[in-house]
Write an enzyme that holds these catalytic residues in place. Sequence first.
Site, PDB file in Angstrom:
ATOM      1  CB  SER B  22       6.680  -0.700  -4.065  1.00  0.00           C
ATOM      2  OG  SER B  22       7.232  -1.759  -4.904  1.00  0.00           O
ATOM      3  N   GLY B  73       5.108 -12.779  -4.453  1.00  0.00           N
ATOM      4  CA  GLY B  73       6.571 -13.216  -4.166  1.00  0.00           C
ATOM      5  C   GLY B  73       7.925 -12.215  -4.823  1.00  0.00           C
ATOM      6  CB  CYS B 131       7.571  -8.740   1.344  1.00  0.00           C
ATOM      7  SG  CYS B 131       6.642  -9.695   0.167  1.00  0.00           S
ATOM      8  CB  THR B 194      -0.205  -6.650   2.234  1.00  0.00           C
ATOM      9  OG1 THR B 194       1.013  -7.203   2.145  1.00  0.00           O
ATOM     10  CG2 THR B 194      -0.408  -5.859   0.786  1.00  0.00           C
ATOM     11  N   GLY B 218      -6.214  -3.113  -0.195  1.00  0.00           N
ATOM     12  CA  GLY B 218      -7.511  -2.499  -0.787  1.00  0.00           C
ATOM     13  C   GLY B 218      -8.296  -1.808   0.083  1.00  0.00           C
ATOM     14  N   GLY B 244      -2.497   2.384   2.033  1.00  0.00           N
ATOM     15  CA  GLY B 244      -3.422   1.412   2.598  1.00  0.00           C
ATOM     16  C   GLY B 244      -4.921   1.524   2.232  1.00  0.00           C
ATOM     17  CB  THR B 267      -5.476  -2.510  -4.312  1.00  0.00           C
ATOM     18  OG1 THR B 267      -4.463  -3.097  -3.489  1.00  0.00           O
ATOM     19  CG2 THR B 267      -6.546  -3.506  -4.604  1.00  0.00           C
TER      20      THR B 267
END
Lengths: 260, 304
Positions: B22, B73, B131, B194, B218, B244, B267
Amino acid sequence: MKCVATAIIRSNQKVADGIFLASLEAPEIAGQCLPGQFINIYFPETTKIFPRPFSIAGASDSRIKLLYKVIGSQTTLMSGWSAGQKIKILGPLGNIFDIQEQHYRDFILLGGGVGAAPLMFLRDELVKKGIKPYFFIGAKTKAELPVVEDSASHLILTTDDGSVGLKGNVVEHFLRMAENYKTPTQVSVCGPDMMMKVLKDISLPQNMDVFVSLEKTMACGLGLCQGCVVETTSGKYNGHYALVCKDGPVFNIKDVKFND
Amino acid sequence: MIDLSINLGKGLILDNPILTASGTFGYGDEIAEVVDVNCFGGIVTKSLSLEPRIGNPPPRIVETAAGMINSIGLANIGLDAFLKEKVPYLRELKSRVFVNIAARSEEEFCDVIKVLDREKWIAGYEINVSCPNVKEGGIAFGTNPNVLRRLTRKLRESTDRFLIIKLSPNVTDIARMAEIVQECNADAVSMINTLYGAAIDIQTRKPKINTVIGGLSGPAIKPVALAHIIKARKVIDIPIIGIGGISAGADVIEFMLAGATAVQLGTVNFFNPGAIYEILDFIEHYMDQHRLKSLNEIIGQAQV
Ligand SMILES: Cc1cc2nc3c(=O)[nH]c(=O)nc-3n(C[C@H](O)[C@H](O)[C@H](O)COP(=O)(O)OP(=O)(O)OC[C@H]3O[C@@H](n4cnc5c(N)ncnc54)[C@H](O)[C@@H]3O)c2cc1C
Ligand SMILES: Cc1cc2nc3c(=O)[nH]c(=O)nc-3n(C[C@H](O)[C@H](O)[C@H](O)COP(=O)(O)O)c2cc1C
Ligand code: FES
C-alpha cells in the site's frame, strides 16, 4: 506511452564548469518527448536508491539530450559515462511547456544556469514553428554558462561578475527589456528556487503569463509515492498539494506557493 | 508451466505470491503504462479513508542509506472519489485487489467497510493500524494490545471478507500483536509497515522530513522484517504476508522460508518499476532448480 528502456550513451561532454551535455540513444522514448518533460535515470548500486530526474534538453526520433550539473554522487557517476555504455531510463515523464502560438505573440525563455536544459528543447520546438524566442541564460561567471551561442534565438547572456554578456541578475535584465516584448507574452522559466520566488513576488508586466518548471526530490516520478508535492494557491489546484512529477513539473507561476 | 499459485485460505488463491504494498503503487492505474499490473498476484491500494486527506506538508521524502524515509500522511482521494474514479479500473483487473483502509476511529473503519462490502469484486481488506506519521489513528491502533484487540473484534463482526491486519514493527513484542489478531479471527497479518526514522540536514540543522520523524522503508529494513516474521510465525498459524525491503526474487524466497505465505513489494516499485518480472523469473528458476511443485513446500521451512 512512457516506458522503461535501455539507453546507450552516444556522447557525454563537458560544456562548462561542472556542466555536461550527454546524448543518449533511446528510440522507444525519444520520439515521444515534448519540451518540459523529464526522464528518470536508474543506477545499479543500491545504497542510494532513488532514480534521478533530468529534464529533456532536446530530442530527435532516436536520441535524447541531457544537460546536467555535477552536484553529488549520482551526477558524478554520470560525468564518467563513456560512449557505448548502457543505462536504464524511464520516460517521458511529467507535463509539458504548452506552446500556445495562437494566443501569445512573443516567447521568452528564462534559464538560471543548468535550468537552461528544458528551455533548449522548448527553443527547438519554437523554432520548428517558425518562432524566434528571446533566450535569457544567467550564471555567476562565464565559466558556468552552459550555452554561449545560439543563432536560432535572440540569446541574452548575463553573468553576476560581468565576465560575459550583461552584468547582473538574469531576472533584472529580463524585466528591464519588458517594453520590447509583444503582448500577450509567454514566459517559460527554469532555474534555482530563489529565481522563481523573485518572479513570484514582483509585479509582472501586463499581459504576461509565466510558466515555471519546478524541482522537488522525487522517489518514483510516476505519481505513486506522493512525495514530490508543492503547495498551491486557490487557482487550478484549489490550494491542494500538486505532484511535481505528474501534475508538473511545469506550472503556471500563479498556481504555486514558494514558502518551503 | 510452473505453478506459482498460493493459497491464503478462505478460498482465496493468488496466481503468484507477489502483491504490491500500500502507498507504493497508487491504485495501479498510474503505473499501468510501465508495468503489466496483472502480473501481480494481488494489488493492495493506497490507504483509503472515508474523507479525502491532503496529507502532510513537504518535505515528505528523503533518501537514506539503502532506503528512504517518508511522511506522506496518508494523503488519499477518499471513499467517494475511489468509487467513482478508481473502481472502474480496479474491478477489471485479473490480479486480486485488496483495499487498504486507514481511519481515525473504529466507526470510520466500519463506515468504509460497509460501503466497500457492496463491491463484490474486492478480494479483501488490509487494515492499516501502523502508519507512523499521522497524528490520529494510524499507529495508535497497532501499538496498544487492548486497542488492537477491540478494533480487530469489531472489524471481524462487521465483515466476512478476507481481513488482513497490517502490523507495525514499532512495538516491543510483535508476536503478541500477531497473536491478538489471530485470536480475534482475522484471516491474515501483513508485516511490516515502516520503522520510525529521522534525518537531519547538518548545514541548516533542520529535519529533512516535515514531521521530523517519518517511516523508514527499503532494502535497509529487510533484516528487521525477517526477524519479526520469524517471531510471529512461531506463535500464529494464519498466513503472514511479508513486507519490508524486498527488491529481488531471492528476497521473496527468504521471506517465504521465514514463514510468509505471500509478500508485498513496496519501495522497490520506485527504484525498479519492472522488478516484478525479474522476481517471477527468479522464482520459477528456483522452483525448477529445487524441484518444487508448489511454493507451499518452502513456507516456514527455514531451520530456525
Ligand atoms: C523534474 C526535474 C528535472 C531536473 N532536471 C535537471 C537537469 O536537466 N539538469 C540538472 O543538472 N539537474 C536536474 N534536476 C536536478 C537533479 O535531479 C539533481 O541534481 C540530481 O538528482 C542530484 O543527484 P546527485 O546524486 O548527484 O546529488 P545528491 O548527492 O543526491 O545531492 C547533492 C545535493 O543536491 C541536492 N539535490 C538532490 N536532489 C535534488 C533535486 N531533485 N533537485 C535539486 N537539488 C537536488 C541535495 O539537496 C544535495 O544537497 C532535475 C530535477 C527534477 C526534479
Ligand atoms: C511512500 C510510501 C507510502 C506508504 N503509504 C502507505 C499507506 O498508505 N498505507 C500503508 O499501510 N502503508 C504504507 N506504506 C508502507 C508500505 O506499504 C510498506 O509496508 C513499507 O514501505 C515497507 O516495505 P518496503 O520496504 O518494501 O517499502 C508506505 C510506504 C512508502 C515508502
Ligand atoms: S515522485 Fe513519487 S509521486 Fe512524484
